[in-house]
Design a protein around this motif. Structure first.
Motif, PDB file in Angstrom:
ATOM      1  N   GLY A  44     112.239  45.696  16.737  1.00 20.96           N
ATOM      2  CA  GLY A  44     111.461  46.536  17.633  1.00 20.96           C
ATOM      3  C   GLY A  44     110.019  46.149  17.839  1.00 20.96           C
ATOM      4  N   TYR A  45     109.678  44.863  17.700  1.00 16.24           N
ATOM      5  CA  TYR A  45     108.302  44.461  17.957  1.00 16.24           C
ATOM      6  C   TYR A  45     108.249  43.019  18.423  1.00 16.24           C
ATOM      7  N   SER A  46     107.078  42.602  18.900  1.00 13.48           N
ATOM      8  CA  SER A  46     106.813  41.218  19.266  1.00 13.48           C
ATOM      9  C   SER A  46     105.778  40.661  18.304  1.00 13.48           C
ATOM     10  N   VAL A 101     101.110  48.860  26.649  1.00 16.71           N
ATOM     11  CA  VAL A 101     100.761  48.979  25.229  1.00 16.71           C
ATOM     12  C   VAL A 101     100.854  47.591  24.606  1.00 16.71           C
ATOM     13  N   ALA A 102      99.728  47.110  24.086  1.00 15.03           N
ATOM     14  CA  ALA A 102      99.680  45.779  23.472  1.00 15.03           C
ATOM     15  C   ALA A 102     100.005  45.829  21.986  1.00 15.03           C
ATOM     16  N   LYS A 103      99.617  46.919  21.311  1.00 14.97           N
ATOM     17  CA  LYS A 103      99.725  46.960  19.852  1.00 14.97           C
ATOM     18  C   LYS A 103      99.978  48.380  19.386  1.00 14.97           C
ATOM     19  N   LEU A 104     100.920  48.516  18.475  1.00 10.28           N
ATOM     20  CA  LEU A 104     101.183  49.781  17.793  1.00 10.28           C
ATOM     21  C   LEU A 104     100.912  49.597  16.310  1.00 10.28           C
ATOM     22  N   THR A 105     100.397  50.635  15.684  1.00 11.23           N
ATOM     23  CA  THR A 105     100.362  50.709  14.226  1.00 11.23           C
ATOM     24  C   THR A 105     101.066  51.997  13.867  1.00 11.23           C
ATOM     25  N   VAL A 106     102.092  51.884  13.008  1.00 16.47           N
ATOM     26  CA  VAL A 106     102.830  53.072  12.596  1.00 16.47           C
ATOM     27  C   VAL A 106     102.653  53.271  11.095  1.00 16.47           C
ATOM     28  N   PHE A 107     102.566  54.526  10.714  1.00 13.67           N
ATOM     29  CA  PHE A 107     102.397  54.912   9.318  1.00 13.67           C
ATOM     30  C   PHE A 107     103.605  55.749   8.937  1.00 13.67           C
ATOM     31  N   VAL A 108     104.271  55.369   7.856  1.00 12.00           N
ATOM     32  CA  VAL A 108     105.513  56.027   7.438  1.00 12.00           C
ATOM     33  C   VAL A 108     105.372  56.471   5.985  1.00 12.00           C
ATOM     34  N   VAL A 109     105.577  57.754   5.751  1.00 12.77           N
ATOM     35  CA  VAL A 109     105.562  58.290   4.391  1.00 12.77           C
ATOM     36  C   VAL A 109     106.874  57.900   3.715  1.00 12.77           C
ATOM     37  N   ASP A 110     106.755  57.340   2.505  1.00 10.05           N
ATOM     38  CA  ASP A 110     107.919  56.949   1.706  1.00 10.05           C
ATOM     39  C   ASP A 110     108.908  56.100   2.501  1.00 10.05           C
ATOM     40  N   LEU A 131     108.349  44.794  24.223  1.00  4.62           N
ATOM     41  CA  LEU A 131     107.986  45.278  22.891  1.00  4.62           C
ATOM     42  C   LEU A 131     106.569  44.848  22.521  1.00  4.62           C
ATOM     43  N   PRO A 132     105.713  45.807  22.164  1.00  4.03           N
ATOM     44  CA  PRO A 132     104.353  45.454  21.767  1.00  4.03           C
ATOM     45  C   PRO A 132     104.319  44.823  20.372  1.00  4.03           C
ATOM     46  N   ALA A 133     103.196  44.206  20.045  1.00  6.22           N
ATOM     47  CA  ALA A 133     102.962  43.802  18.666  1.00  6.22           C
ATOM     48  C   ALA A 133     102.909  45.098  17.849  1.00  6.22           C
ATOM     49  N   GLN A 134     103.311  45.018  16.577  1.00 12.38           N
ATOM     50  CA  GLN A 134     103.391  46.249  15.803  1.00 12.38           C
ATOM     51  C   GLN A 134     103.222  45.970  14.315  1.00 12.38           C
ATOM     52  N   THR A 135     102.553  46.886  13.648  1.00 13.17           N
ATOM     53  CA  THR A 135     102.418  46.836  12.197  1.00 13.17           C
ATOM     54  C   THR A 135     102.886  48.160  11.631  1.00 13.17           C
ATOM     55  N   LEU A 136     103.744  48.094  10.620  1.00 15.61           N
ATOM     56  CA  LEU A 136     104.214  49.281   9.915  1.00 15.61           C
ATOM     57  C   LEU A 136     103.485  49.336   8.575  1.00 15.61           C
ATOM     58  N   PHE A 149     105.317  60.775   9.771  1.00 17.19           N
ATOM     59  CA  PHE A 149     105.197  59.625  10.668  1.00 17.19           C
ATOM     60  C   PHE A 149     103.997  59.807  11.588  1.00 17.19           C
ATOM     61  N   GLU A 150     103.350  58.682  11.891  1.00 18.65           N
ATOM     62  CA  GLU A 150     102.234  58.687  12.839  1.00 18.65           C
ATOM     63  C   GLU A 150     102.213  57.338  13.539  1.00 18.65           C
ATOM     64  N   VAL A 151     101.902  57.329  14.842  1.00 22.50           N
ATOM     65  CA  VAL A 151     101.819  56.095  15.619  1.00 22.50           C
ATOM     66  C   VAL A 151     100.525  56.090  16.426  1.00 22.50           C
ATOM     67  N   GLU A 152      99.801  54.969  16.356  1.00 26.66           N
ATOM     68  CA  GLU A 152      98.607  54.797  17.198  1.00 26.66           C
ATOM     69  C   GLU A 152      98.812  53.560  18.063  1.00 26.66           C
ATOM     70  N   ALA A 153      98.082  53.487  19.172  1.00 24.64           N
ATOM     71  CA  ALA A 153      98.331  52.427  20.140  1.00 24.64           C
ATOM     72  C   ALA A 153      97.045  51.857  20.715  1.00 24.64           C
ATOM     73  N   VAL A 154      97.101  50.572  21.077  1.00 26.46           N
ATOM     74  CA  VAL A 154      96.060  49.926  21.868  1.00 26.46           C
ATOM     75  C   VAL A 154      96.697  49.651  23.229  1.00 26.46           C
ATOM     76  N   VAL A 155      96.061  50.160  24.271  1.00 28.51           N
ATOM     77  CA  VAL A 155      96.600  50.109  25.618  1.00 28.51           C
ATOM     78  C   VAL A 155      95.694  49.267  26.509  1.00 28.51           C
ATOM     79  N   VAL A 156      96.299  48.402  27.313  1.00 30.43           N
ATOM     80  CA  VAL A 156      95.551  47.553  28.237  1.00 30.43           C
ATOM     81  C   VAL A 156      95.531  48.244  29.601  1.00 30.43           C
ATOM     82  N   MET A 157      94.340  48.583  30.053  1.00 31.52           N
ATOM     83  CA  MET A 157      94.181  49.254  31.338  1.00 31.52           C
ATOM     84  C   MET A 157      93.745  48.234  32.384  1.00 31.52           C
TER      85      MET A 157
END
Length: 158
Positions: A44-46, A101-110, A131-136, A149-157
């Motif tokens: 699910g990412y590039s 969306v160029a980049k996602l960062t996701v935070f996952v509990v446990d 698929l955007p670049a992504q870091t879990l 769970f939480e997801v943040e994004a960098v978006v290219v306008m």
């Protein structure tokens, strides 16, 4: 080195591009998945995304699984689904599309592999082939105790 040569450093990976690609000229993101690194798309990412010159960036704060009343389901999959719906609402408010969306960062509990499957499905549903670049980032807890769970994004306008 020629002036037209550009370098992009991503996590130790240097990507060189000469000139301007058709995608960059059209103000689109260019997805880079070098075959020497293996195919990340099943997860699910590039590997990398190149942002066109002159684009504006928007940063979307972490979106959790709260509904419009602030309620959180105790179910991880339900929180992920709601968090991506919240991200979509933020994109809509910006006048942006998921393919921006160029980049996602996701935070996952446990974090565990079962949760990775849920995440991969949700990302593919929202982003399709773009698929955007992504870091879990596995974390012990988030800002609110029942949050999983939480997801943040960098978006290219454009």
């Amino acid at each position: 080195m020629p002036r037209a040569t550009k370098h992009l450093l991503i996590g130790g990976l240097i990507i060189m591009a000469t000139g301007i690609s058709a995608a960059a000229a059209a103000n689109e993101l260019s997805i880079v998945n070098p075959p020497t690194l293996g195919d990340p798309t099943p997860n699910g990412y590039s590997t990398a995304v190149i942002v066109p010159a002159g684009a504006r960036l928007a940063y979307v704060s972490g979106q959790g699984g709260q509904d419009s009343t602030g309620a959180l389901s105790p179910d991880f999959a339900a929180q992920v689904k709601q968090a991506y719906a919240n991200l979509r609402a933020a994109l809509d408010a910006l006048g942006a599309r998921p393919d921006q969306v160029a980049k996602l960062t996701v935070f996952v509990v446990d974090h565990d592999m079962a949760k990775l499957g849920v995440l991969t499905q949700s990302v593919k549903e929202m982003f399709g082939e773009a698929l955007p670049a992504q870091t879990l980032v596995p974390v012990p807890r988030l800002a609110i105790d029942p949050m999983l769970f939480e997801v943040e994004a960098v978006v290219v306008m454009n």
